[in-house]
Scaffold this motif. Structure first.
Motif, PDB file in Angstrom:
ATOM      1  N   ALA A 176       0.832  -1.201   0.000  1.00 47.15           N
ATOM      2  CA  ALA A 176       0.000   0.000   0.000  1.00 47.15           C
ATOM      3  C   ALA A 176       0.872   1.257   0.000  1.00 47.15           C
ATOM      4  O   ALA A 176       0.582   2.236  -0.707  1.00 47.15           O
ATOM      5  N   VAL A 177       1.948   1.249   0.794  1.00 46.43           N
ATOM      6  CA  VAL A 177       2.860   2.392   0.822  1.00 46.43           C
ATOM      7  C   VAL A 177       3.528   2.578  -0.532  1.00 46.43           C
ATOM      8  O   VAL A 177       3.607   3.697  -1.073  1.00 46.43           O
ATOM      9  N   LEU A 178       4.020   1.482  -1.124  1.00 46.56           N
ATOM     10  CA  LEU A 178       4.688   1.577  -2.425  1.00 46.56           C
ATOM     11  C   LEU A 178       3.711   2.007  -3.519  1.00 46.56           C
ATOM     12  O   LEU A 178       4.096   2.707  -4.457  1.00 46.56           O
ATOM     13  N   GLU A 179       2.454   1.598  -3.391  1.00 44.11           N
ATOM     14  CA  GLU A 179       1.453   2.005  -4.381  1.00 44.11           C
ATOM     15  C   GLU A 179       1.258   3.516  -4.367  1.00 44.11           C
ATOM     16  O   GLU A 179       1.160   4.158  -5.423  1.00 44.11           O
ATOM     17  N   VAL A 180       1.199   4.089  -3.166  1.00 41.96           N
ATOM     18  CA  VAL A 180       1.031   5.539  -3.062  1.00 41.96           C
ATOM     19  C   VAL A 180       2.235   6.257  -3.672  1.00 41.96           C
ATOM     20  O   VAL A 180       2.085   7.242  -4.414  1.00 41.96           O
ATOM     21  N   ILE A 181       3.433   5.763  -3.392  1.00 40.99           N
ATOM     22  CA  ILE A 181       4.636   6.408  -3.932  1.00 40.99           C
ATOM     23  C   ILE A 181       4.671   6.295  -5.451  1.00 40.99           C
ATOM     24  O   ILE A 181       4.995   7.259  -6.158  1.00 40.99           O
ATOM     25  N   SER A 182       4.316   5.125  -5.971  1.00 44.08           N
ATOM     26  CA  SER A 182       4.427   4.902  -7.415  1.00 44.08           C
ATOM     27  C   SER A 182       3.400   5.697  -8.203  1.00 44.08           C
ATOM     28  O   SER A 182       3.633   6.025  -9.373  1.00 44.08           O
ATOM     29  N   ALA A 183       2.265   6.000  -7.588  1.00 48.08           N
ATOM     30  CA  ALA A 183       1.187   6.685  -8.305  1.00 48.08           C
ATOM     31  C   ALA A 183       1.226   8.193  -8.120  1.00 48.08           C
ATOM     32  O   ALA A 183       0.291   8.881  -8.522  1.00 48.08           O
ATOM     33  N   THR A 184       2.290   8.720  -7.525  1.00 45.61           N
ATOM     34  CA  THR A 184       2.366  10.148  -7.233  1.00 45.61           C
ATOM     35  C   THR A 184       3.231  10.876  -8.245  1.00 45.61           C
ATOM     36  O   THR A 184       4.054  11.698  -7.894  1.00 45.61           O
ATOM     37  N   GLY A 185       3.161  10.482  -9.492  1.00 45.87           N
ATOM     38  CA  GLY A 185       3.839  11.224 -10.555  1.00 45.87           C
ATOM     39  C   GLY A 185       5.318  11.383 -10.291  1.00 45.87           C
ATOM     40  O   GLY A 185       6.001  10.476  -9.806  1.00 45.87           O
ATOM     41  N   PHE A 186       5.855  12.583 -10.576  1.00 43.16           N
ATOM     42  CA  PHE A 186       7.272  12.850 -10.399  1.00 43.16           C
ATOM     43  C   PHE A 186       7.519  13.436  -9.009  1.00 43.16           C
ATOM     44  O   PHE A 186       7.908  14.588  -8.852  1.00 43.16           O
ATOM     45  N   PHE A 187       7.271  12.616  -7.994  1.00 49.66           N
ATOM     46  CA  PHE A 187       7.556  12.998  -6.617  1.00 49.66           C
ATOM     47  C   PHE A 187       9.071  12.996  -6.443  1.00 49.66           C
ATOM     48  O   PHE A 187       9.732  11.970  -6.640  1.00 49.66           O
ATOM     49  N   PRO A 188       9.682  14.118  -6.040  1.00 47.85           N
ATOM     50  CA  PRO A 188      11.153  14.203  -6.035  1.00 47.85           C
ATOM     51  C   PRO A 188      11.820  13.138  -5.179  1.00 47.85           C
ATOM     52  O   PRO A 188      12.891  12.646  -5.532  1.00 47.85           O
ATOM     53  N   ARG A 189      11.201  12.780  -4.056  1.00 51.04           N
ATOM     54  CA  ARG A 189      11.850  11.845  -3.137  1.00 51.04           C
ATOM     55  C   ARG A 189      11.319  10.424  -3.287  1.00 51.04           C
ATOM     56  O   ARG A 189      11.479   9.609  -2.378  1.00 51.04           O
ATOM     57  N   SER A 190      10.684  10.137  -4.387  1.00 49.77           N
ATOM     58  CA  SER A 190      10.030   8.837  -4.518  1.00 49.77           C
ATOM     59  C   SER A 190      11.023   7.685  -4.442  1.00 49.77           C
ATOM     60  O   SER A 190      10.781   6.685  -3.747  1.00 49.77           O
ATOM     61  N   ARG A 191      12.153   7.796  -5.133  1.00 50.16           N
ATOM     62  CA  ARG A 191      13.133   6.699  -5.105  1.00 50.16           C
ATOM     63  C   ARG A 191      13.718   6.516  -3.715  1.00 50.16           C
ATOM     64  O   ARG A 191      13.856   5.382  -3.222  1.00 50.16           O
TER      65      ARG A 191
END
Length: 688
Positions: free
Chosen positions: A308-323
């Motif tokens: 669920a956490v990874l899903e939110v990160i992956s679906a948030t476009g170009f979030f600068p700190r996503s990686r």
């Protein structure tokens, strides 16, 4: 049979125990101990699985769900879907008949009876109802029948136990008060999922429905906590995140130990952060808040929490700190003893391998981690991993060797179960084929093509176009007859882009004989020329046949000048002069250069564009070779009417090569506007 078995005096039991006693005395005298291995638990299907592992896949046979009959094996993607759904529709019809007319199906098929094969009585408002019947229907997940029985019991004023109400509420929340497709109807489930794809489901929760009415009767009883948790999960499952979030806040604010949300509730709300918040930072702050609440409540996260956490990160476009956050998430859950599933790796690929982002080789690390492992299903989105991995190989990395590693992993153990539905399988092979066709040698690609097509995969028109480009690039024109045959079988002959490409390849690459060719080579070239002509004229018959059947206005395929020009070239190169003339007339050339005043001119065909001058020049050469000046003059006039500046050269060439009559000469001069033309006869007179 042992030869001593028939001797009545031979005691087999005594012999066996004597042998065991001898072995025991041997080990006891030598000081060794007998170690009895622990019993290995075997499931009811382990023997079948062991036998199945000895049988390799037969790539020459159709998939098991289709009838093993040449007339019933589909050869196109649309036919596969239609055949599979039709077969399932027949199964649904049989289930409906058995349900509606249960009194006819009273034969005992097994003893003891198998519940799944027993006809179930139809539940109506007049049916007998009791709490036990309701429990049985809940256990069988028959939502509509359970609702009917519950309404009968409520109408009769019969009270139900709290446990039964709770079980009924969980059934309604899980299914949103409607019957879900039967587990036996696999194709219908896949058909529905193929439309959803990777998109988040829209809100379908039934507000103020029966589930919420049941919840109100349980919200203050001993099962209040279970009821709250079931409703939160149900609302989040069907897109009602706003009310699910509000209910979760009420549970936390109440301070009641019985109303503490469980891990499943938090997982559902974390997934809903995409709908509850806007922007990457805001969503991540919400996720952090929920994770801290879980820690303070003593709840242990699970694989669903990580995904669920990874899903939110992956679906948030170009979030600068996503990686950075994704790697931290994997590290934290690793310390908790929770290892990623295929769905986790799918989200990682989505985060690291974005379309316009920097290139990442994270897929290599994932494959290194998965190699040699027996992968188990742990998340519904595990089926998205292999498709996404192949997309990364094609679009993000353009790495065919890595694609081979992904495919080999798919074929290991029971990993092919994770390919998903037919839609995902087709998309997977589409990416794999186009990548191989672009990078691998054509011989290597054709080995895979011949192995998988058509029983495992039917190439889409876009894939077939890439194959034609590869054949053209490598000069492997001997493959064109096979590809044309496949195009007919796969129902690709209605795609104008494929027909245009095929005619273009045939016209640009004629098969010519040379004096040094052997007799065998000449025979092969002759057969290839015949195949060329068969393909080209098959395209002619396809388009013209469609025009005759459906008319010009509703036809899907329309001739273009370039297509007819290529067809004209192929006919000339294959020495089919009459067919070439037929094509030229279809282009708009006049079959008769002179018409009587009473004769109406022919209606021109609706053709966009004109052929190349090269095609018309080839036809002029054929007219000169055949000595047909009349058809040559028609070609020159068509070239002049089409606005080709080279029409004068064609006319001069025709006049210098053939002996024209005075009438033909006058027509030629008036067509190309040249007065001084010398015919072969005039040249002879001047020389004399």
């Amino acid at each position: 049979m042992h030869p001593l078995r028939g001797l009545g005096c031979f005691n087999w039991n005594k012999c066996r125990w004597d042998a065991l006693a001898t072995v025991a005395r041997h080990y006891s005298s030598s000081g060794d101990t007998i170690v009895i291995p622990k019993r290995i638990h075997r499931g009811p299907t382990d023997i079948l699985r062991a036998l199945e592992s000895t049988v390799q896949r037969d790539y020459t046979a159709a998939e098991y769900k289709f009838h093993d009959d040449p007339f019933l094996i589909p050869t196109s993607n649309s036919a596969k879907r239609t055949y599979a759904m039709s077969k399932e529709a027949g199964r649904k019809a049989a289930l409906w008949i058995r349900k509606e007319h249960a009194q006819w199906f009273n034969t005992k098929l097994a003893e003891p009876p198998i519940k799944a094969l027993t006809a179930k009585p139809a539940i109506t408002e007049a049916s007998e109802a009791s709490e036990e019947i309701l429990k049985d229907l809940i256990g069988d997940s028959l939502v509509s029948d359970a609702i009917t029985v519950y309404e009968i019991l409520e109408k009769n004023g019969q009270e139900l136990s709290e446990e039964t109400k709770q079980a009924f509420l969980e059934l309604l929340c899980f299914n949103n008060c409607i019957d879900s497709p039967s587990e036996e109807l696999v194709e219908e489930r896949w058909f529905r999922q193929s439309f959803q794809g990777k998109q988040r489901p829209r809100k379908t929760w039934k507000d103020e429905g029966l589930a919420e009415n049941i919840f109100k009767s349980l919200s203050s009883g001993p099962n209040a906590g279970k009821a709250h948790r079931a409703l939160v999960r149900g609302m989040a499952r069907f897109g009602q995140f706003e009310r699910a979030w509000q209910l979760l806040r009420e549970m936390v604010a109440s301070g009641d130990s019985n109303l503490v949300p469980d891990t499943g509730c938090y997982n559902a709300i974390i997934s809903g952060a995409l709908s509850l918040r806007e922007g990457g930072e805001s969503r991540w702050q919400m996720v952090e808040t929920l994770l801290r609440e879980m820690a303070s409540s003593g709840l242990k996260p699970n694989i669903g929490t990580m995904n669920a956490v990874l899903e939110v990160i992956s679906a948030t476009g170009f979030f600068p700190r996503s990686r950075e956050i994704a790697l931290q998430t994997l590290s934290e859950f690793h310390h908790l003893g929770i290892e990623p599933s295929l769905a986790s790796y799918y989200y990682i690929l989505t985060i690291f391998c974005r379309e316009r982002g920097p290139k990442s080789r994270v897929l290599v690390d994932i494959l290194n981690k998965l190699d040699g492992q027996v992968i188990e299903a742990r998340d519904p989105k595990d089926t998205l991993f292999f498709l996404t991995a192949m997309e990364v190989c094609r679009y993000h990395l353009q790495d065919v060797e890595l694609a081979h590693r992904v495919h080999n992993l798919l074929l290991e153990h029971s990993n092919y179960d994770f390919i998903g539905d037919s839609f995902k399988e087709s998309a997977y092979y589409r990416n794999y084929f186009i990548l191989m066709c672009t990078i691998e040698p054509l011989e290597t690609f054709m080995e895979v093509y011949n192995k998988l097509v058509p029983n495992v995969y039917v190439p889409e028109p876009a894939v077939m176009e890439e194959v034609l480009k590869a054949v053209d690039l490598n000069g492997a024109y001997e493959l064109l007859p096979q590809l044309w045959s496949d195009m007919i079988i796969f129902d690709h002959t209605s795609r104008d882009s494929l027909l245009t490409k095929m005619l273009d390849i045939l016209a640009r690459n004629p098969v010519t004989d040379s004096p040094s060719d052997s007799e065998e080579s000449l025979c092969k070239k002759k057969a290839l020329r015949e195949s060329y002509m068969r393909i080209a004229w098959g395209i002619w018959e396809k388009i013209e046949g469609e025009a005759e059947n459906v008319g010009l206005r509703s036809r899907n395929l329309m001739w273009t000048g370039a297509m007819l020009g290529d067809l004209l070239s192929v006919c000339v190169q294959c020495d089919e002069f009459e067919k070439a003339w037929k094509v030229l007339v279809h282009l708009g050339a006049e079959a008769k250069l002179t018409t009587s005043p009473d004769e109406e001119p022919a209606t021109p065909n609706p053709i966009s564009g004109v052929p190349s001058i090269k095609s018309l020049s080839l036809f002029i050469d054929a007219c000169i070779k055949k000595g047909d000046a009349s058809k040559g003059l028609s070609c020159v006039k068509y070239a002049a009417d089409a606005g080709f500046p080279e029409s004068g050269e064609l006319g001069c060439k025709l006049a210098k090569s053939l002996q024209l009559t005075p009438l033909q000469m006058n027509l030629l001069k008036s067509t190309i506007g040249i007065v001084n033309l010398e015919t072969p006869l005039e040249k002879k007179d001047v020389a004399g």
